[in-house]
Design an enzyme around this catalytic site. Structure first.
Site, PDB file in Angstrom:
ATOM      1  N   ASP A   1       0.816  -1.210   0.000  1.00 32.94           N
ATOM      2  CA  ASP A   1       0.000   0.000   0.000  1.00 32.94           C
ATOM      3  C   ASP A   1       0.852   1.264   0.000  1.00 32.94           C
ATOM      4  OD1 ASP A   1      -2.395  -1.322  -0.074  1.00 32.94           O
ATOM      5  OD2 ASP A   1      -2.767  -1.213   2.079  1.00 32.94           O
TER       6      ASP A   1
ATOM      7  N   LYS B   1      -3.406   3.672  -2.678  1.00 35.90           N
ATOM      8  CA  LYS B   1      -4.140   4.858  -3.113  1.00 35.90           C
ATOM      9  C   LYS B   1      -3.310   6.079  -2.771  1.00 35.90           C
ATOM     10  CE  LYS B   1      -7.487   6.499  -0.576  1.00 35.90           C
ATOM     11  NZ  LYS B   1      -8.774   6.743   0.112  1.00 35.90           N
TER      12      LYS B   1
ATOM     13  N   MET C   1      -7.817   9.255   9.427  1.00 37.05           N
ATOM     14  CA  MET C   1      -8.455   9.621   8.157  1.00 37.05           C
ATOM     15  C   MET C   1      -9.564  10.657   8.359  1.00 37.05           C
ATOM     16  SD  MET C   1      -8.620   5.735   6.578  1.00 37.05           S
ATOM     17  CE  MET C   1      -9.249   5.067   8.134  1.00 37.05           C
TER      18      MET C   1
END
Length: 255
Positions: free
Chosen positions: A38, A59, A172
């Site tokens: 990741d 991402k 987040m």
């Protein structure tokens, strides 16, 4: 097709500092035939798997290299064609890491599955800034909450946590900071200390301290952005002095 047994091991890479990976994780990487990694992992860790195929599936800034369904299919395909697939994830894969989802998926295909826990950024990043999530007289518990749910909304648990005396750690959540501030202000907690730590435990770490009332101004002034962790609670003011954070320790030794 490989003669090796198809296998998936989901591995926690830790919060960013490459030294914060477990010995078991290193041994697992050394045995990997394929590593799917990741965006938040430190790429220095890939050196532990010098002969493995390495595929970036993370991402960055809203752009997905692969959608989750494609990652699931990639794991199954590579496990059957290559053997041991290591899915390397930042922090701990079972704390907002979707590790359990990937294991559930591949088990449908009779693929052996294993998991190696990692040091979670939720407590390691505050610790590197000297912030204890619990401390006698200040906090008896802590919440770890995702700032963005599957529906891209702020978790309702933030409102519940704001009513408690616990330390609140939000992952987040930078895009929802205004909403978070409003929720705590509505509980008359404008003066509660807040820390925001960006790129925690890495050489690019940046941070800002304030209160519910001032933290948005601090974020603007210091240009803080994702990936960052938000820590809310009295323990922010209880942080200890660490040599890695406070260079004044070296000066005291000299004097």
């Amino acid at each position: 097709m490989s003669n090796k047994t198809p296998k998936l091991t989901v591995v926690g890479a830790g919060p960013g500092d490459p030294d914060l990976i477990t010995l078991k994780a290193i041994k697992t990487l050394e045995s990997a035939d394929v590593v799917l990694y990741d965006a938040l992992i430190n790429e220095e860790l890939l050196e532990y798997a010098p002969y493995a195929e390495k595929i970036f599936v993370g991402k960055r800034k809203g752009c997905y290299a692969y959608q989750q369904e494609q990652i699931n299919e990639l794991i199954v395909g590579r496990a059957k064609s290559h053997g041991h697939v290591v899915r390397l994830k930042g922090g701990d894969p079972f704390i907002f890491g979707r590790g359990a989802e990937e294991i559930d998926y591949v088990q449908q295909f009779d693929i052996e599955t294993n998991m190696v826990p990692g040091i979670s950024s939720s407590y390691a990043v505050p610790a590197y800034q000297g912030i204890p999530l619990t401390k006698r007289g200040s906090s008896e518990s802590f919440w770890v909450i995702t700032g963005t749910t599957k529906s891209h909304k702020l978790s309702q648990d933030v409102s519940l946590a704001a009513k408690s005396n616990a330390t609140v750690v939000i992952l987040m959540g930078m895009s929802k900071l205004s909403e978070i501030v409003s929720i705590f202000a509505a509980e008359n907690k404008q003066d509660i200390p807040v820390a925001i730590i960006q790129n925690g435990t890495t050489k690019n770490e940046n941070f800002g301290f304030g209160t519910i009332q001032t933290i948005e101004k601090v974020v603007s002034e210091k240009k803080l952005s994702s990936p960052a962790i938000i820590v809310i609670g009295e323990v922010v003011n209880q942080r200890v002095k660490l040599a890695s954070v406070y260079k004044e320790v070296q000066e005291e030794i000299v004097s």
